[in-house]
Design an enzyme around this catalytic site. Structure first.
Site, PDB file in Angstrom:
ATOM      1  CD  GLU A   1      -2.872  -0.860  -0.094  1.00 64.20           C
ATOM      2  OE1 GLU A   1      -3.001   0.270  -0.606  1.00 64.20           O
ATOM      3  OE2 GLU A   1      -3.373  -1.882  -0.580  1.00 64.20           O
TER       4      GLU A   1
ATOM      5  CB  CYS B   1      -1.712   6.745   1.833  1.00 66.31           C
ATOM      6  SG  CYS B   1      -2.676   5.481   2.621  1.00 66.31           S
TER       7      CYS B   1
HETATM    8  C1  UN1 Z   1      -7.444   6.054   7.088  1.00 65.17           C
HETATM    9  O1  UN1 Z   1      -7.555   7.006   6.320  1.00 65.17           O
HETATM   10  O2  UN1 Z   1      -8.223   5.908   8.033  1.00 65.17           O
HETATM   11  O3  UN1 Z   1      -1.041   4.823   5.529  1.00 65.17           O
HETATM   12  C2  UN1 Z   1      -6.420   5.001   6.952  1.00 65.17           C
HETATM   13  C3  UN1 Z   1      -2.143   5.320   5.334  1.00 65.17           C
HETATM   14  C4  UN1 Z   1      -3.264   4.417   4.908  1.00 65.17           C
HETATM   15  C5  UN1 Z   1      -4.298   4.245   5.954  1.00 65.17           C
HETATM   16  C6  UN1 Z   1      -5.294   5.332   6.010  1.00 65.17           C
HETATM   17  N1  UN1 Z   1      -2.708   3.138   4.538  1.00 65.17           N
HETATM   18  O4  UN1 Z   1      -2.315   6.500   5.510  1.00 65.17           O
END
Ligand code: UN1
Length: 463
Positions: free
Chosen positions: A235, A269
């Site tokens: 991710e 993200c």
């Molecule tokens: C969210 O927006 O609640 O690393 C989770 C990150 C993402 C998770 C976001 N994988 O920001």
């Protein structure tokens, strides 16, 4: 992280709101320690799987209760180590408890299917089995929730886990490991702090890899794991758009976008970094969003009223400052004084299509306001970047929500909701450079951490 002349690497973690406050400074364990940990985890995994569903369920439930009991202290630690505003830090710990509770039921889920043979007597079965040792590499921005939403499903289905957290969140990870290890048999969960060396060693030794972090590192992790023939999910970045249609409740859209842009200083993200106003939405949205962003409480993450705390370090803060250079600033565009690395929630406009802000993830509290003549153009703009994680769409029209967005190239669409703040019991992931491999979270995670085996059962005697 620093390296001394003899090659010893030191992991140092500092309070982003007060960089003089050092949480810890420890030597990195090195690549051999990782290989050892994976071997120990591999031995422990066999007994963990054989121990059965009830034991795994009870252990995961015990982890949930322990997180619950420690929640205030854990939230304060996240405030201090990664600068997460305390209201969000508490919500993250609550989410962590819920994740462990949710996956505590997973050991009892069906693991396969039964089929008729194509011809003749007998039975065909599928059964999912764990891979072995799950190697998890996690970022600093969700120091409890992300390691949990990777580790809990991996453990539930019978894998053991070795976790390599981001150096910036080492103290949180050590505390998480204390809680998790206490509830599990020895060797089933191991924390290995470290940087790129330890991460690389883990990808070289584990049986399945799950990564969350930058696109640059994620692509290298995916390539290395794929070359070894092991399952991998990564991710990575986002450059998420919020599309606002003229029929939307503009005040509410501005509030949602403000939360997704400025919350935790945009260090997710899933944060919103492009705001696309369609047609007549432009003028009222510019006004409402500018006003909402100027009103965001910026400052000490320990203050319960704070929405936008510090950036993780000086370099991250400076990247935000560089991103608004040369553009008309509607809100923000300042760096409030420290100690701590602050940037005010910022909205700019008139960015050309090839502007850095519209090509690269800044990972800070900044977005560009853009306009589109109609929904089709807004979708084209949304799709025009190398990322495709999540898009928020603000409209009162159900037809738009259900039929007008088919061409969007993003893994998640959120109607009348901020782009950030996703649910842990549904699949999470995106398109293009945002994600590699199968989805994580929800039931998708149970599949990712297992592989299917097909059994053919023929009768021993045919009479
Ligand atoms: C969210 O927006 O609640 O690393 C989770 C990150 C993402 C998770 C976001 N994988 O920001």
């Amino acid at each position: 992280m620093t390296t001394d002349p003899t090659g010893v690497v030191t992991l140092t973690s500092r309070n982003p709101a007060d960089p003089a406050d050092v949480l810890l400074s420890i030597p990195a364990p090195g690549a051999f320690a990782v290989a050892d940990a994976v071997e120990r985890a591999r031995t422990a995994q066999t007994a963990w799987l054989r121990g059965g569903a009830a034991a795994r369920s009870a252990a995961l439930g015990a982890v949930a209760s322990a997180f619950d009991a420690a929640s205030a202290e854990l939230a304060d630690l996240a405030v201090r180590e990664v600068g997460k505003p305390v209201a969000e830090a508490r919500a993250e710990v609550a989410r962590t408890v819920a994740i462990w509770r949710y996956y505590a039921q997973a050991p009892y889920e069906p693991t396969g299917t039964v089929h008729e043979t194509a011809a003749g007597p007998g039975l065909l079965l599928t059964r999912r089995r764990p891979h072995g040792v799950a190697g998890l590499i996690t970022p600093w921005n969700f120091p409890f929730a992300i390691p949990s939403w990777k580790a809990a499903p991996a453990l539930a289905v019978g894998n053991s886990v070795v976790l390599k957290p981001a150096p910036e969140a080492t103290a949180c990870a050590l505390r998480l490991a204390e809680i998790v290890e206490k509830a599990l048999p020895e060797g089933v969960f191991t924390l290995l702090p470290g940087g790129a060396t330890e991460g690389g060693a883990l990808v070289s030794a584990a049986d399945v890899v799950s990564f969350t972090g930058s696109t640059f590192v994620g692509q290298a992790v995916a390539a290395r794991a794929t070359a070894r023939g092991i399952p991998v999910q990564a991710e990575m970045g986002g450059l998420n758009a919020a599309i606002v249609l003229p029929d939307a409740d503009i005040e509410r859209a501005a509030a949602d976008i403000t939360a997704a842009l400025a919350g935790y200083a945009g260090q997710k993200c899933t944060a919103t970094s492009r705001v696309i106003a369609v047609g007549a939405a432009l003028d009222p949205l510019r006004e409402a969003l500018t006003e909402a962003l100027r009103a965001v409480p910026v400052g000490d993450p320990a203050d319960p009223a704070t929405v936008c705390g510090p950036l993780i370090d000086e370099r991250a803060r400076d990247r935000v400052g560089e991103a608004w250079q040369g553009l008309p600033v509607l809100a923000g565009g300042t760096m409030p004084a420290g100690p701590g690395w602050y940037a005010a929630p910022t909205l700019v406009e008139k960015a050309a299509a090839d502007h850095r802000l519209l090509r690269e993830e800044v990972f800070g509290p900044i977005a560009a306001l853009l306009s589109a003549d109609d929904l089709a153009e807004a979708v084209r703009i949304t799709n025009s970047v190398p990322y495709g994680l999540v898009t928020s769409v603000h409209t009162a029209d159900l037809d738009t929500a259900l039929h007008g967005l088919d061409a969007l190239d993003t893994g998640m669409i959120r109607i009348n909701a901020p782009s950030s703040g996703v649910d842990f019991h549904l699949p999470f992931g995106g398109a293009k450079e945002s994600s590699h491999g199968p989805r994580e979270q929800g039931r998708a995670a149970l599949e990712f951490y297992t592989s299917s085996r097909t059994y053919t059962l023929s009768p021993a005697r045919t009479t």
